[in-house]
Design an enzyme around this catalytic site. Structure first.
Site, short mmCIF file in Angstrom:
data_model
loop_
_atom_site.label_atom_id
_atom_site.label_comp_id
_atom_site.label_asym_id
_atom_site.label_seq_id
_atom_site.Cartn_x
_atom_site.Cartn_y
_atom_site.Cartn_z
N GLU A 95 0.71 -1.08 -0.10
CA GLU A 95 0.00 0.09 0.09
C GLU A 95 0.97 1.04 -0.02
OE1 GLU A 95 -3.98 -1.89 2.22
OE2 GLU A 95 -2.40 -0.97 3.68
N CYS A 108 3.57 8.25 1.26
CA CYS A 108 4.20 7.26 2.23
C CYS A 108 4.36 5.79 1.15
CB CYS A 108 3.22 7.13 3.40
SG CYS A 108 3.61 5.68 4.50
N CYS A 115 6.94 -7.81 6.80
CA CYS A 115 8.34 -7.42 7.33
C CYS A 115 8.54 -8.40 8.55
CB CYS A 115 8.05 -6.12 8.18
SG CYS A 115 9.28 -5.49 8.94
N CYS A 119 7.45 -6.11 15.02
CA CYS A 119 7.28 -5.45 16.07
C CYS A 119 5.75 -5.57 16.79
CB CYS A 119 7.24 -3.86 15.83
SG CYS A 119 9.04 -3.47 15.20
N CYS A 122 2.41 -3.76 15.37
CA CYS A 122 2.56 -3.33 13.94
C CYS A 122 1.82 -4.62 13.05
CB CYS A 122 3.90 -3.15 13.38
SG CYS A 122 3.81 -2.85 11.63
N GLU A 169 10.87 -2.82 6.26
CA GLU A 169 11.74 -2.09 6.88
C GLU A 169 13.03 -1.90 5.89
OE1 GLU A 169 12.98 -1.06 9.80
OE2 GLU A 169 14.56 -0.41 8.66
N CYS A 342 -0.56 4.88 10.09
CA CYS A 342 0.79 4.13 10.62
C CYS A 342 0.28 2.96 11.14
CB CYS A 342 1.58 5.00 11.59
SG CYS A 342 2.14 6.47 11.00
N1 SAH Z 1 9.71 -0.46 9.11
C1 SAH Z 1 10.14 0.87 9.51
C2 SAH Z 1 9.01 1.72 8.39
C3 SAH Z 1 7.69 1.42 8.39
S1 SAH Z 1 6.62 1.69 10.15
C4 SAH Z 1 10.00 1.48 10.77
O1 SAH Z 1 9.47 0.47 11.56
O2 SAH Z 1 10.31 2.49 11.30
C5 SAH Z 1 6.44 3.26 10.06
C6 SAH Z 1 5.96 3.84 11.58
O3 SAH Z 1 4.79 3.42 11.93
C7 SAH Z 1 7.08 3.02 12.39
O4 SAH Z 1 7.40 4.32 13.24
C8 SAH Z 1 6.40 2.24 12.99
O5 SAH Z 1 6.70 1.77 14.33
C9 SAH Z 1 4.80 2.97 13.21
N2 SAH Z 1 3.86 2.00 13.50
C10 SAH Z 1 3.78 0.82 13.41
N3 SAH Z 1 2.35 0.23 13.82
C11 SAH Z 1 1.96 1.44 14.13
C12 SAH Z 1 0.41 1.20 14.94
N4 SAH Z 1 -0.28 0.15 14.86
N5 SAH Z 1 0.10 2.69 15.29
C13 SAH Z 1 1.01 3.87 14.93
N6 SAH Z 1 2.03 3.58 14.63
C14 SAH Z 1 2.57 2.35 14.20
FE1 SF4 Z 2 8.48 -3.89 10.52
FE2 SF4 Z 2 8.29 -1.28 10.86
FE3 SF4 Z 2 6.24 -2.70 11.35
FE4 SF4 Z 2 8.43 -2.95 12.85
S1 SF4 Z 2 7.21 -1.35 12.80
S2 SF4 Z 2 7.27 -4.86 12.08
S3 SF4 Z 2 9.98 -2.74 11.43
S4 SF4 Z 2 7.01 -2.39 9.56
#
Ligand code: SAH
Ligand code: SF4
Length: 367
Positions: A95, A108, A115, A119, A122, A169, A342
């Protein structure tokens, strides 16, 4: 020549395109002309590249192609945010999200389908890892967005900023992310300023160092916890690259960065990382590296097990940082009614089925 074996020129940066023309026995400046056609005019048909000779156009049509991944879904949100579903192959879709604001418009982009880093908060991480996107698939998201917006609004170059905050990532796919970045920065392509292109990482240190050396742009680090114990839990890659090493990598990055600070992203999870004690620890970290905090209210998704911190908690957390002299912003959540905020990006088949009732009719936009 069979379409499948034609070289896709969309993901080639200036140097690679130069080599391509050299191999064809053509002058290097042809690369510049073709870059402009592809990325500034959104042209995908060699026949229309009017400043190339007929012979060269024929030769290109024979050996090369310009193909972006198909946009198979287009979902507008109430607030003007728009999410595109980008089909990268028969099994995978990613997306990209367009976020218009008064003084700028941000795209974005995704860098991987899924990934591997998992995390805990996420949606992309929960989906697992499918594959790296190619440079053409990454820059193709910008190419298609410009093409669609250009046709609709009859203006060019609407997108002023790009953030790698979609799925994946980026630091685990730099072989493809770096050529895509070079195209975004190239004056013959998108000509974006290094300060307006941001790569976000969960803290993959070798990637931070490589980006510093090869293509420094603005850097965001997904911090999310101010100590190793909590960060190990929320951002598992921290077990491999703990905070002290991460801070050192950020300081090395700043030596070459286009901005004089790192953005620390901090997702606000109720009762998990949002207490006053956490805020004080976060403020202490800020004394070790020049940074700004960006607080992100958690965007929920089914089965996440987390809740968003209350507005009052977020305000209090921000206040403690500010009183300690740290710059802090709170991200306005955009596009959450279409699951484009996000961490809500999943792009998998199951996800599409679940939300299909809320989706506007899918337009096949063959970019
Ligand atoms: N993998 C990279 C980039 C993609 S995620 C990273 O982790 O930085 C982009 C941002 O969205 C990151 O800061 C991530 O931690 C945040 N993010 C992930 N899941 C989220 C959620 N459920 N609510 C708000 N932010 C979130
Ligand atoms: Fe991957 Fe970024 Fe999501 Fe963590 S927050 S699982 S590094 S996309």
């Amino acid at each position: 020549m069979n379409e499948a074996v034609k070289r896709n020129l969309l993901g080639l940066d200036a140097q690679a395109l130069g080599r391509f023309f050299e191999a064809l026995g053509e002058k290097p400046f042809r690369a510049r002309q073709v870059l402009r056609w592809i990325h500034q005019q959104s042209e995908s048909d060699f026949a229309r590249m009017s400043d190339l000779s007929k012979a060269l156009r024929d030769k290109l049509a024979e050996t090369a192609c310009i193909v972006a991944p198909a946009i198979v879904g287009d979902t507008p949100a109430e607030d003007g945010t728009r999410k595109w579903l980008v089909k990268v192959d028969g099994a995978n879709a990613v997306e990209s999200v367009f976020i218009p604001e008064t003084a700028r418009a941000t795209l974005c982009v995704s860098s991987q389908a899924g990934c591997v880093l998992d995390c805990s908060f996420c949606a992309t991480g929960k989906q697992g890892f499918n594959r790296n996107l190619t440079a053409a698939e990454i820059v193709g998201q910008l190419w298609s967005a410009n093409k669609i917006l250009g046709v609709e609004r009859k203006t060019e170059r609407i997108i002023s900023n790009v953030v790698f905050m979609g799925m994946g990532e980026p630091m685990l796919n730099l072989d493809h992310v770096i050529p895509a970045l070079r195209l975004m920065l190239d004056d013959n392509a998108y000509g974006l300023s290094r300060r307006r292109v941001t790569v976000s990482t969960s803290g993959v240190i070798p990637g931070i160092d490589r980006l510093r050396d090869e293509c420094p742009v603005a850097l965001a680090v997904s911090l999310h916890a101010p100590n190793d114990r909590l960060r190990d839990e929320l951002v598992p890659v921290n077990r491999k690259y703990p905070l002290s090493a991460l801070i050192a990598a950020c300081n090395r990055y700043l030596e070459k960065a286009p901005r004089d600070f790192i953005t620390f992203e901090y997702v606000m999870l109720e009762g998990v990382n949002d207490t006053e004690a956490h805020a004080r620890e976060a403020a202490a970290l800020a004394r070790r590296v020049r940074c700004k905090y960006n607080l992100i209210p958690f965007n929920p998704f089914a089965g996440s097990g987390y809740k968003r911190s209350s507005a009052e908690r977020i305000r209090r957390f921000a206040e403690i940082l500010q009183r300690a002299g740290v710059t802090v912003t709170t991200r306005k959540t955009r596009g959450d009614d279409i699951a484009a905020a996000c961490g809500q990006l999943a792009g998998d088949v199951a996800d599409r089925t679940r939300r299909s009732a809320r989706r506007v009719p899918i337009k096949e936009v063959h970019a």
